[in-house]
Design an enzyme around this catalytic site. Structure first.
Site, PDB file in Angstrom:
ATOM      1  N   GLY A  98     -17.234 -39.627 -16.308  1.00 48.09           N
ATOM      2  CA  GLY A  98     -17.836 -40.748 -15.557  1.00 48.09           C
ATOM      3  C   GLY A  98     -18.279 -41.924 -17.073  1.00 48.09           C
ATOM      4  N   GLY A 123     -25.611 -44.846 -13.559  1.00 48.76           N
ATOM      5  CA  GLY A 123     -25.485 -45.656 -14.193  1.00 48.76           C
ATOM      6  C   GLY A 123     -24.427 -46.956 -14.501  1.00 48.76           C
ATOM      7  N   HIS A 124     -23.865 -48.413 -13.379  1.00 40.08           N
ATOM      8  CA  HIS A 124     -23.291 -48.680 -13.783  1.00 40.08           C
ATOM      9  C   HIS A 124     -23.571 -50.277 -14.869  1.00 40.08           C
ATOM     10  CE1 HIS A 124     -21.098 -46.440  -9.644  1.00 40.08           C
ATOM     11  NE2 HIS A 124     -21.091 -45.577 -11.400  1.00 40.08           N
ATOM     12  N   THR A 125     -22.552 -50.385 -15.461  1.00 37.04           N
ATOM     13  CA  THR A 125     -22.817 -51.626 -16.240  1.00 37.04           C
ATOM     14  C   THR A 125     -22.383 -52.508 -16.176  1.00 37.04           C
ATOM     15  OG1 THR A 125     -23.578 -49.814 -18.121  1.00 37.04           O
ATOM     16  CG2 THR A 125     -24.016 -52.338 -18.425  1.00 37.04           C
ATOM     17  N   ARG A 147     -28.436 -29.025   6.495  1.00 39.28           N
ATOM     18  CA  ARG A 147     -28.535 -30.016   8.377  1.00 39.28           C
ATOM     19  C   ARG A 147     -30.149 -30.606   8.084  1.00 39.28           C
ATOM     20  NH1 ARG A 147     -24.336 -26.410  10.877  1.00 39.28           N
ATOM     21  NH2 ARG A 147     -25.193 -25.236   8.933  1.00 39.28           N
ATOM     22  N   GLN A 154     -19.844 -41.714 -10.911  1.00 45.83           N
ATOM     23  CA  GLN A 154     -19.177 -40.056 -11.242  1.00 45.83           C
ATOM     24  C   GLN A 154     -18.222 -40.205 -11.769  1.00 45.83           C
ATOM     25  OE1 GLN A 154     -21.539 -39.967  -9.078  1.00 45.83           O
ATOM     26  NE2 GLN A 154     -23.247 -40.234 -10.246  1.00 45.83           N
ATOM     27  N   THR A 166     -30.449 -42.363 -18.588  1.00 40.54           N
ATOM     28  CA  THR A 166     -31.673 -40.445 -19.459  1.00 40.54           C
ATOM     29  C   THR A 166     -31.459 -41.222 -20.954  1.00 40.54           C
ATOM     30  OG1 THR A 166     -29.047 -39.427 -19.742  1.00 40.54           O
ATOM     31  CG2 THR A 166     -30.476 -38.951 -17.786  1.00 40.54           C
ATOM     32  N   GLY A 167     -30.440 -41.929 -21.131  1.00 38.49           N
ATOM     33  CA  GLY A 167     -30.229 -42.599 -22.546  1.00 38.49           C
ATOM     34  C   GLY A 167     -30.561 -41.275 -23.256  1.00 38.49           C
ATOM     35  N   PRO A 201     -27.651 -39.206 -25.861  1.00 36.11           N
ATOM     36  CA  PRO A 201     -26.609 -39.232 -26.814  1.00 36.11           C
ATOM     37  C   PRO A 201     -25.563 -39.023 -25.962  1.00 36.11           C
ATOM     38  CG  PRO A 201     -27.825 -37.896 -27.450  1.00 36.11           C
ATOM     39  CD  PRO A 201     -28.439 -38.424 -26.958  1.00 36.11           C
ATOM     40  N   LYS A 248     -13.037 -50.060 -23.294  1.00 36.38           N
ATOM     41  CA  LYS A 248     -13.483 -50.376 -24.609  1.00 36.38           C
ATOM     42  C   LYS A 248     -12.538 -49.600 -25.624  1.00 36.38           C
ATOM     43  CE  LYS A 248     -18.295 -48.365 -24.401  1.00 36.38           C
ATOM     44  NZ  LYS A 248     -18.769 -47.436 -23.971  1.00 36.38           N
ATOM     45  N   LEU A 249     -11.384 -50.179 -25.584  1.00 36.80           N
ATOM     46  CA  LEU A 249     -10.583 -50.360 -26.353  1.00 36.80           C
ATOM     47  C   LEU A 249     -10.359 -50.615 -27.963  1.00 36.80           C
ATOM     48  CD1 LEU A 249      -7.321 -49.815 -26.835  1.00 36.80           C
ATOM     49  CD2 LEU A 249      -6.863 -52.402 -26.948  1.00 36.80           C
TER      50      LEU A 249
HETATM   51  P1  GDP Z   1     -20.058 -46.876 -15.494  1.00 36.33           P
HETATM   52  O1  GDP Z   1     -20.857 -46.505 -14.966  1.00 36.33           O
HETATM   53  O2  GDP Z   1     -18.571 -45.767 -15.142  1.00 36.33           O
HETATM   54  O3  GDP Z   1     -19.847 -47.748 -15.079  1.00 36.33           O
HETATM   55  O4  GDP Z   1     -20.414 -47.196 -17.327  1.00 36.33           O
HETATM   56  P2  GDP Z   1     -21.315 -47.218 -17.945  1.00 36.33           P
HETATM   57  O5  GDP Z   1     -21.907 -48.590 -17.602  1.00 36.33           O
HETATM   58  O6  GDP Z   1     -22.143 -45.929 -17.395  1.00 36.33           O
HETATM   59  O7  GDP Z   1     -20.623 -47.211 -19.968  1.00 36.33           O
HETATM   60  C1  GDP Z   1     -19.793 -48.178 -19.783  1.00 36.33           C
HETATM   61  C2  GDP Z   1     -21.110 -48.724 -21.069  1.00 36.33           C
HETATM   62  O8  GDP Z   1     -19.771 -49.378 -21.627  1.00 36.33           O
HETATM   63  C3  GDP Z   1     -21.562 -49.248 -20.598  1.00 36.33           C
HETATM   64  O9  GDP Z   1     -22.722 -49.738 -22.195  1.00 36.33           O
HETATM   65  C4  GDP Z   1     -20.228 -51.150 -20.970  1.00 36.33           C
HETATM   66  O10 GDP Z   1     -21.255 -52.519 -20.722  1.00 36.33           O
HETATM   67  C5  GDP Z   1     -19.704 -50.626 -21.772  1.00 36.33           C
HETATM   68  N1  GDP Z   1     -18.244 -51.401 -21.989  1.00 36.33           N
HETATM   69  C6  GDP Z   1     -17.926 -51.518 -20.693  1.00 36.33           C
HETATM   70  N2  GDP Z   1     -16.535 -52.087 -21.065  1.00 36.33           N
HETATM   71  C7  GDP Z   1     -16.911 -52.254 -22.444  1.00 36.33           C
HETATM   72  C8  GDP Z   1     -15.269 -52.341 -23.493  1.00 36.33           C
HETATM   73  O11 GDP Z   1     -14.376 -52.851 -22.979  1.00 36.33           O
HETATM   74  N3  GDP Z   1     -15.589 -52.919 -24.591  1.00 36.33           N
HETATM   75  C9  GDP Z   1     -17.231 -52.048 -24.912  1.00 36.33           C
HETATM   76  N4  GDP Z   1     -17.683 -51.810 -26.502  1.00 36.33           N
HETATM   77  N5  GDP Z   1     -17.715 -51.758 -24.408  1.00 36.33           N
HETATM   78  C10 GDP Z   1     -18.044 -51.832 -22.882  1.00 36.33           C
HETATM   79  P1  IMO Z   2     -21.798 -42.635 -13.448  1.00 38.38           P
HETATM   80  O1  IMO Z   2     -21.578 -43.547 -12.334  1.00 38.38           O
HETATM   81  C1  IMO Z   2     -21.825 -39.854 -16.733  1.00 38.38           C
HETATM   82  C2  IMO Z   2     -23.338 -35.955 -14.830  1.00 38.38           C
HETATM   83  C3  IMO Z   2     -24.310 -35.270 -15.781  1.00 38.38           C
HETATM   84  C4  IMO Z   2     -24.719 -33.852 -15.185  1.00 38.38           C
HETATM   85  C5  IMO Z   2     -24.381 -33.443 -13.775  1.00 38.38           C
HETATM   86  C6  IMO Z   2     -24.764 -33.152 -13.370  1.00 38.38           C
HETATM   87  O2  IMO Z   2     -22.439 -44.234 -14.101  1.00 38.38           O
HETATM   88  O3  IMO Z   2     -20.306 -42.874 -14.682  1.00 38.38           O
HETATM   89  P2  IMO Z   2     -27.128 -34.922 -11.308  1.00 38.38           P
HETATM   90  O4  IMO Z   2     -28.126 -35.066 -11.886  1.00 38.38           O
HETATM   91  O5  IMO Z   2     -25.505 -35.612 -10.577  1.00 38.38           O
HETATM   92  O6  IMO Z   2     -27.152 -33.033 -10.751  1.00 38.38           O
HETATM   93  O7  IMO Z   2     -26.249 -34.326 -12.918  1.00 38.38           O
HETATM   94  O8  IMO Z   2     -23.095 -35.130 -13.681  1.00 38.38           O
HETATM   95  N1  IMO Z   2     -23.268 -37.226 -14.369  1.00 38.38           N
HETATM   96  C7  IMO Z   2     -22.922 -38.455 -14.727  1.00 38.38           C
HETATM   97  N2  IMO Z   2     -22.398 -38.140 -15.776  1.00 38.38           N
HETATM   98  N3  IMO Z   2     -21.472 -40.570 -15.726  1.00 38.38           N
HETATM   99  C8  IMO Z   2     -22.782 -40.720 -14.449  1.00 38.38           C
HETATM  100  O9  IMO Z   2     -22.311 -42.348 -13.188  1.00 38.38           O
HETATM  101  C9  IMO Z   2     -23.274 -39.001 -13.894  1.00 38.38           C
HETATM  102  N4  IMO Z   2     -23.554 -38.765 -12.873  1.00 38.38           N
HETATM  103  C10 IMO Z   2     -24.110 -37.340 -12.995  1.00 38.38           C
HETATM  104  O10 IMO Z   2     -24.805 -35.826 -16.829  1.00 38.38           O
HETATM  105  O11 IMO Z   2     -23.945 -32.983 -16.204  1.00 38.38           O
HETATM  106 MG    MG Z   3     -22.478 -45.052 -16.265  1.00 39.50          MG
END
Ligand code: GDP
Ligand code: IMO
Ligand code: MG
Length: 426
Positions: free
Chosen positions: A12, A40-42, A142, A217, A294-295, A297, A324-325
């Site tokens: 994920g 959480g997609h950014t 169900r 995920q 969830t914030g 780390p 993220k290269l």
């Molecule tokens: P997703 O859940 O797969 O959509 O990914 P997330 O949004 O949870 O986490 C990816 C994080 O990396 C976000 O904070 C993005 O803004 C950041 N991000 C994505 N691509 C890059 C990149 O190429 N370089 C850096 N430094 N950050 C990136």
């Molecule tokens: P995106 O779409 C990273 C992880 C949780 C936990 C496990 C089970 O942003 O990549 P849940 O709440 O689904 O029952 O938790 O799955 N998890 C993720 N880890 N990115 C996610 O989504 C996640 N969605 C769930 O941290 O380990």
């Molecule tokens: Mg995410």
């Protein structure tokens, strides 16, 4: 074959949101097939950052239709808040569609999720605490409620009454008056968005439209094929996309696997290439590796090519997006895990459950900023070598390389699916 799948190839947070944002600019419809507000997609455009939980990331690019598909689980309260947040930021939400078949996450699911985690104590899975597991349990048992049920609140109140009786025996109290009133308000607010999305998807396909399906995920969190039980409760792999949106496998022409140039994980479970100490701290701080939901780390480590190869196989990944290269720009040496020592007779994921020791191949770093690269030749030689080594290990081409969080920080190589998407604002 007009469907492109975007699948997380690791645990994920690979950067699916930013890749979907790029592909959406060539699509007519973007659909989510599974998961819920655990995602959480950014998407970052200029200095604006959008954090999406249930609405597909294509909404930022202004794609014609955004579908939250039948395979998802949705919190009505959180969806209302997300739509408000988008509208507040000037993003059009009138074409965000919630499948009437999507299951609802209600407050008692959240309570059950958190109680189960407390009970697990040291063995806690580290869920996001959003009620995902219990909502999928209700779906399979169900006894769940679906978004389409919000059209008939009288019947829904009766169902809730029955659920409340059953939940009482598990020690969960449901205040039916409060829940009924809240749900009624959300039902009114969501009514214009709830529809039969299966028909919509097929209307788009029949008129020759292009559909991008956004995974949530990652592969290694798949309920069946991932690092069970440290997984989520849904299918996250490509095979689940058709079932979670409502189309057949013949519609799919490419599967884009998104992988970080290193590796992260949130929550518990095995992670053979996990680092501790200054290198982990450097990856975490350069990559801003803190969970969107969830914030927390994120745990950080080196790229695991064994796991990536597994992901390529089980998803049928045709192209990789390596994100993220730029985070690796400061490292003198960059190891890739190419094998594990021990447990040779076990296959992934059983093999990593018993403490597999990674075997590394070490690559020289490039020690130069990659931010600003727009073409393959703009990348430092050692970075290109690193990517070429990943391609060889994964057995598939890297077609997109991101070198920064901002939308335009993306190298798109010739032959990449949907190449040529504009890089202008939404
Ligand atoms: P997703 O859940 O797969 O959509 O990914 P997330 O949004 O949870 O986490 C990816 C994080 O990396 C976000 O904070 C993005 O803004 C950041 N991000 C994505 N691509 C890059 C990149 O190429 N370089 C850096 N430094 N950050 C990136
Ligand atoms: P995106 O779409 C990273 C992880 C949780 C936990 C496990 C089970 O942003 O990549 P849940 O709440 O689904 O029952 O938790 O799955 N998890 C993720 N880890 N990115 C996610 O989504 C996640 N969605 C769930 O941290 O380990
Ligand atoms: Mg995410």
């Amino acid at each position: 074959m007009p469907v492109t799948l975007v699948i997380g190839a690791q645990w994920g947070d690979e950067g699916k949101g930013r890749i979907v944002d790029y592909l959406a600019r060539q699509a007519h419809l973007v659909a989510r097939f599974g998961g819920g507000p655990n995602a959480g997609h950014t998407v970052r455009v200029g200095d604006k950052t959008y954090k999406l939980r249930m609405v597909p990331s294509g909404v930022v690019a202004g794609v014609e239709h955004c579908v939250i598909g039948p395979g998802t689980v949705v919190s009505p309260a959180q969806l209302v808040a997300e739509l408000d947040m988008l509208a507040f930021n000037g993003i059009e939400t009138s074409r965000v569609w919630l499948s009437d078949l999507a299951h609802l996450i209600l407050p008692y699911h959240v309570e059950l999720d958190r109680a189960a985690e407390r009970e697990r104590g040291k063995q806690a899975l580290g869920t996001t605490g959003n009620g995902i597991g219990p909502a999928y349990v209700d779906r399979v048992a169900r006894v769940g409620l679906r978004a389409g049920d919000l059209r008939d609140m009288r019947r829904t109140r009766r169902t809730l009454y029955e659920r409340a009786q059953a939940l009482r025996t598990q020690g969960v109290k449901v205040d039916l008056d409060v829940l009924g009133a809240e749900l009624e308000a959300h039902a009114q607010r969501l009514a214009p968005h709830i529809r039969d999305t299966v028909v919509l998807v097929h209307e788009v396909l029949e008129r020759g439209g292009r559909v991008v399906v956004e995974g949530a995920q990652g592969t290694l969190l798949d309920v069946g094929l991932g690092t069970y039980p440290y997984v989520t409760s849904s299918t996250t792999v490509a095979g689940g996309a058709g079932a979670g949106v409502g189309f057949g496998p013949r519609e799919v022409d490419c599967v884009v696997g998104v992988a970080k140039a290193y590796l992260t994980r949130v929550g518990g479970g095995p992670f053979p290439t996990e680092l501790a100490g200054p290198q982990a701290d450097e990856l975490r701080s350069r990559g801003a590796e803190f969970g969107v939901v969830t914030g927390r780390p994120r745990r950080c480590g080196w790229l695991d090519a064994v796991a990536l190869r597994y992901a390529v196989r089980i998803n049928g990944i045709t192209h990789l997006a390596l994100t993220k290269l730029d985070v690796l720009d400061s490292f003198y040496e960059i190891p890739i895990c190419t094998d594990y020592a021990g447990n040779e007779h076990w296959a992934w994921p059983f093999r990593v459950e018993c403490g597999a020791t990674p075997v590394y191949e070490t690559h020289p770093g490039w020690l130069r900023p990659t931010v600003g690269a727009h073409a393959w030749d703009d990348l430092p030689f050692n970075a290109r070598q690193y990517i070429t080594a990943i391609e060889a290990r994964a057995g598939v081409a890297v077609s997109y390389i991101s070198v920064g969080a901002e939308r335009s920080a993306l190298v798109v190589r010739p032959g990449a699916p949907l190449a040529g998407a504009a890089t202008a604002g939404p």
